[in-house]
Design a protein around this motif. Structure first.
Motif, PDB file in Angstrom:
ATOM      1  N   PHE A  17     -39.831 -79.166  18.632  1.00  0.00           N
ATOM      2  CA  PHE A  17     -40.833 -80.182  18.932  1.00  0.00           C
ATOM      3  C   PHE A  17     -42.055 -80.036  18.037  1.00  0.00           C
ATOM      4  O   PHE A  17     -42.600 -81.031  17.529  1.00  0.00           O
ATOM      5  CB  PHE A  17     -41.251 -80.101  20.395  1.00  0.00           C
ATOM      6  CG  PHE A  17     -42.379 -81.032  20.741  1.00  0.00           C
ATOM      7  CD1 PHE A  17     -42.140 -82.381  20.939  1.00  0.00           C
ATOM      8  CD2 PHE A  17     -43.680 -80.557  20.836  1.00  0.00           C
ATOM      9  CE1 PHE A  17     -43.188 -83.255  21.235  1.00  0.00           C
ATOM     10  CE2 PHE A  17     -44.725 -81.426  21.127  1.00  0.00           C
ATOM     11  CZ  PHE A  17     -44.475 -82.776  21.324  1.00  0.00           C
ATOM     12  N   TYR A  20     -41.243 -81.396  14.698  1.00  0.00           N
ATOM     13  CA  TYR A  20     -41.098 -82.846  14.744  1.00  0.00           C
ATOM     14  C   TYR A  20     -42.468 -83.520  14.849  1.00  0.00           C
ATOM     15  O   TYR A  20     -42.749 -84.517  14.166  1.00  0.00           O
ATOM     16  CB  TYR A  20     -40.214 -83.239  15.914  1.00  0.00           C
ATOM     17  CG  TYR A  20     -39.820 -84.691  15.917  1.00  0.00           C
ATOM     18  CD1 TYR A  20     -38.654 -85.124  15.281  1.00  0.00           C
ATOM     19  CD2 TYR A  20     -40.622 -85.650  16.541  1.00  0.00           C
ATOM     20  CE1 TYR A  20     -38.298 -86.466  15.254  1.00  0.00           C
ATOM     21  CE2 TYR A  20     -40.269 -86.992  16.529  1.00  0.00           C
ATOM     22  CZ  TYR A  20     -39.110 -87.385  15.890  1.00  0.00           C
ATOM     23  OH  TYR A  20     -38.772 -88.714  15.871  1.00  0.00           O
ATOM     24  N   ALA A  21     -43.338 -82.986  15.704  1.00  0.00           N
ATOM     25  CA  ALA A  21     -44.661 -83.583  15.900  1.00  0.00           C
ATOM     26  C   ALA A  21     -45.521 -83.472  14.650  1.00  0.00           C
ATOM     27  O   ALA A  21     -46.272 -84.408  14.316  1.00  0.00           O
ATOM     28  CB  ALA A  21     -45.361 -82.921  17.085  1.00  0.00           C
ATOM     29  N   THR A  25     -46.541 -87.143  13.481  1.00  0.00           N
ATOM     30  CA  THR A  25     -47.830 -87.511  14.066  1.00  0.00           C
ATOM     31  C   THR A  25     -48.951 -86.827  13.294  1.00  0.00           C
ATOM     32  O   THR A  25     -48.706 -86.030  12.385  1.00  0.00           O
ATOM     33  CB  THR A  25     -47.931 -87.088  15.548  1.00  0.00           C
ATOM     34  OG1 THR A  25     -48.148 -85.672  15.633  1.00  0.00           O
ATOM     35  CG2 THR A  25     -46.693 -87.476  16.325  1.00  0.00           C
ATOM     36  N   HIS A  27     -51.199 -85.055  15.150  1.00  0.00           N
ATOM     37  CA  HIS A  27     -51.691 -84.079  16.122  1.00  0.00           C
ATOM     38  C   HIS A  27     -51.847 -82.699  15.492  1.00  0.00           C
ATOM     39  O   HIS A  27     -51.047 -82.286  14.641  1.00  0.00           O
ATOM     40  CB  HIS A  27     -50.715 -83.943  17.293  1.00  0.00           C
ATOM     41  CG  HIS A  27     -50.501 -85.202  18.071  1.00  0.00           C
ATOM     42  ND1 HIS A  27     -51.531 -86.025  18.465  1.00  0.00           N
ATOM     43  CD2 HIS A  27     -49.369 -85.778  18.552  1.00  0.00           C
ATOM     44  CE1 HIS A  27     -51.053 -87.044  19.141  1.00  0.00           C
ATOM     45  NE2 HIS A  27     -49.736 -86.920  19.205  1.00  0.00           N
ATOM     46  N   SER A 221     -36.803 -83.850  20.823  1.00  0.00           N
ATOM     47  CA  SER A 221     -38.214 -83.854  20.438  1.00  0.00           C
ATOM     48  C   SER A 221     -38.764 -85.271  20.350  1.00  0.00           C
ATOM     49  O   SER A 221     -39.889 -85.546  20.803  1.00  0.00           O
ATOM     50  CB  SER A 221     -38.382 -83.151  19.085  1.00  0.00           C
ATOM     51  OG  SER A 221     -37.996 -81.795  19.172  1.00  0.00           O
ATOM     52  N   LEU A 225     -41.857 -86.829  22.670  1.00  0.00           N
ATOM     53  CA  LEU A 225     -43.026 -87.469  22.077  1.00  0.00           C
ATOM     54  C   LEU A 225     -43.215 -88.879  22.628  1.00  0.00           C
ATOM     55  O   LEU A 225     -44.343 -89.298  22.939  1.00  0.00           O
ATOM     56  CB  LEU A 225     -42.884 -87.501  20.558  1.00  0.00           C
ATOM     57  CG  LEU A 225     -44.142 -87.822  19.765  1.00  0.00           C
ATOM     58  CD1 LEU A 225     -45.239 -86.800  20.037  1.00  0.00           C
ATOM     59  CD2 LEU A 225     -43.820 -87.880  18.273  1.00  0.00           C
ATOM     60  N   GLU A 229     -46.476 -90.107  24.857  1.00  0.00           N
ATOM     61  CA  GLU A 229     -47.321 -91.210  24.394  1.00  0.00           C
ATOM     62  C   GLU A 229     -47.268 -92.426  25.319  1.00  0.00           C
ATOM     63  O   GLU A 229     -48.272 -93.117  25.492  1.00  0.00           O
ATOM     64  CB  GLU A 229     -46.895 -91.618  22.981  1.00  0.00           C
ATOM     65  CG  GLU A 229     -47.171 -90.543  21.933  1.00  0.00           C
ATOM     66  CD  GLU A 229     -46.593 -90.887  20.568  1.00  0.00           C
ATOM     67  OE1 GLU A 229     -45.758 -91.828  20.494  1.00  0.00           O
ATOM     68  OE2 GLU A 229     -46.964 -90.221  19.585  1.00  0.00           O
TER      69      GLU A 229
END
Length: 332
Positions: A17, A20-21, A25, A27, A221, A225, A229
């Protein structure tokens, strides 16, 4: 840009995760991980240090959890003791991490009014008959069969209670069996792959009829997400990729993909209380949030996973001897 506190982010699905994030993204991520035998800071290698911070610590440490939660916009809670066989040998760490640890995180999220997403498992629902056309849904009654799944069920119920009693902005996801790179070699698929690499015959519990609903960790993942969201507070979303395979099929596929005879495996005594079949109905997730799995060809995903373990022996070699010693001590 926001900051996510990801517990267990150096473990298998947690690190998947995080990766992947970071890729999909903006973040920033703080990983809180105890770095037990099942996690490895090497799983975070190559990620940008300006966006990913690793804090080594215990989710049951209330002061540390409070400090980190106060700085986070959301908590994504992966940290758990997860291996069924280990829970049968010693349930106590599962109670401490899965129940006390989750409680500690929930209390911190409540104090700071922090968005909370809880990662769970389809094993909380027990199992299905092999010939049952049904699949698990969010309405399926809980019926856990091992100390692992019982403590995960308990943690789910804690989250639900904190939503109802305290108005916590929280969601839950229950996922089917994950596979992919960086999974500890005690788990079914990487154990068989690394055994074949080591010229050791894979071992199959019982007749190998037990069915699992496999999903690639990257698809998991992406689903988490989407829930983080767009998921509705208090809702439970089941994550699955329609990947039902029995254990015999999986071992035979591994053997064929690694150039071995499909019958080059040994049967061993079945695990006590071994669940027969898991199957996920993920229609709620797909319909509400628009998620669809990308790894729809299990053989292709497994082939990529085999390649990763072949090419990254330095990552798993240190785990192998200890994992096999535990299995040997239990006769498996």
């Amino acid at each position: 840009m926001s900051t996510l506190l990801v517990t267990g982010g150096a473990g298998f699905i947690g690190s998947s995760f995080v990766r992947y994030a970071i890729e999909h993204t903006t973040h920033n991520i703080v990983v809180l991980d105890k770095l037990t035998y099942a996690s490895d800071k090497a799983s975070l290698d190559g990620l940008p240090s300006e966006r990913v911070e690793l804090v080594v610590g215990d989710i049951s440490d209330a002061s540390l959890v409070d400090e980190l939660t106060a700085k986070a916009d959301a908590v994504v809670h992966y940290a758990a003791e997860t291996h069924n066989d280990n829970s049968l040998l010693d349930p106590s760490p599962f109670l401490e991490t899965n129940l006390v640890g989750t409680f500690t995180l929930l209390e911190a999220a409540r104090r700071h009014r922090t968005r909370f997403h809880h990662i769970s498992t389809d094993e909380v629902y027990g199992d299905l008959e092999l010939d049952d056309p049904a699949k698990f849904t969010a309405e399926t009654p809980y019926n856990p069969s091992s100390p692992y799944s019982a403590t995960k069920a308990g943690s789910d119920l804690l989250v639900r209670a904190w939503v109802r009693s305290f108005g916590l902005e929280a969601t839950i996801s229950n996922c089917s069996n994950n596979y992919g790179p960086r999974q500890h070699v005690e788990k079914f698929i990487p154990r068989q792959i690394t055994n074949v690499i080591d010229r050791v015959r894979p071992r199959l519990y019982g007749k190998g009829e037990n069915v699992r609903d496999w999903i690639h960790a990257d698809d998991h993942s992406a689903a988490v997400l989407a829930i983080l969201e767009r998921g509705r507070t208090g809702e439970t979303y089941l994550i699955g990729a329609d990947g039902e395979k029995n254990n015999l099929e999986v071992i035979q596929t591994i053997l064929r993909e690694m150039g071995e005879s499909a019958d080059a495996y040994d049967h061993v005594k079945d695990r006590p209380g071994h669940d027969l079949r898991y199957a996920i109905d993920s229609s709620k997730l797909r319909d509400e949030l628009g998620w669809t799995p990308q790894f729809t060809d299990f053989t292709a995903g497994l082939r990529d996973t085999i390649t990763w373990y072949r090419e990254n022996e330095q990552w798993w070699r240190g785990q192998k001897a200890d994992a096999e010693a535990k299995y040997s001590a239990s006769g498996h």
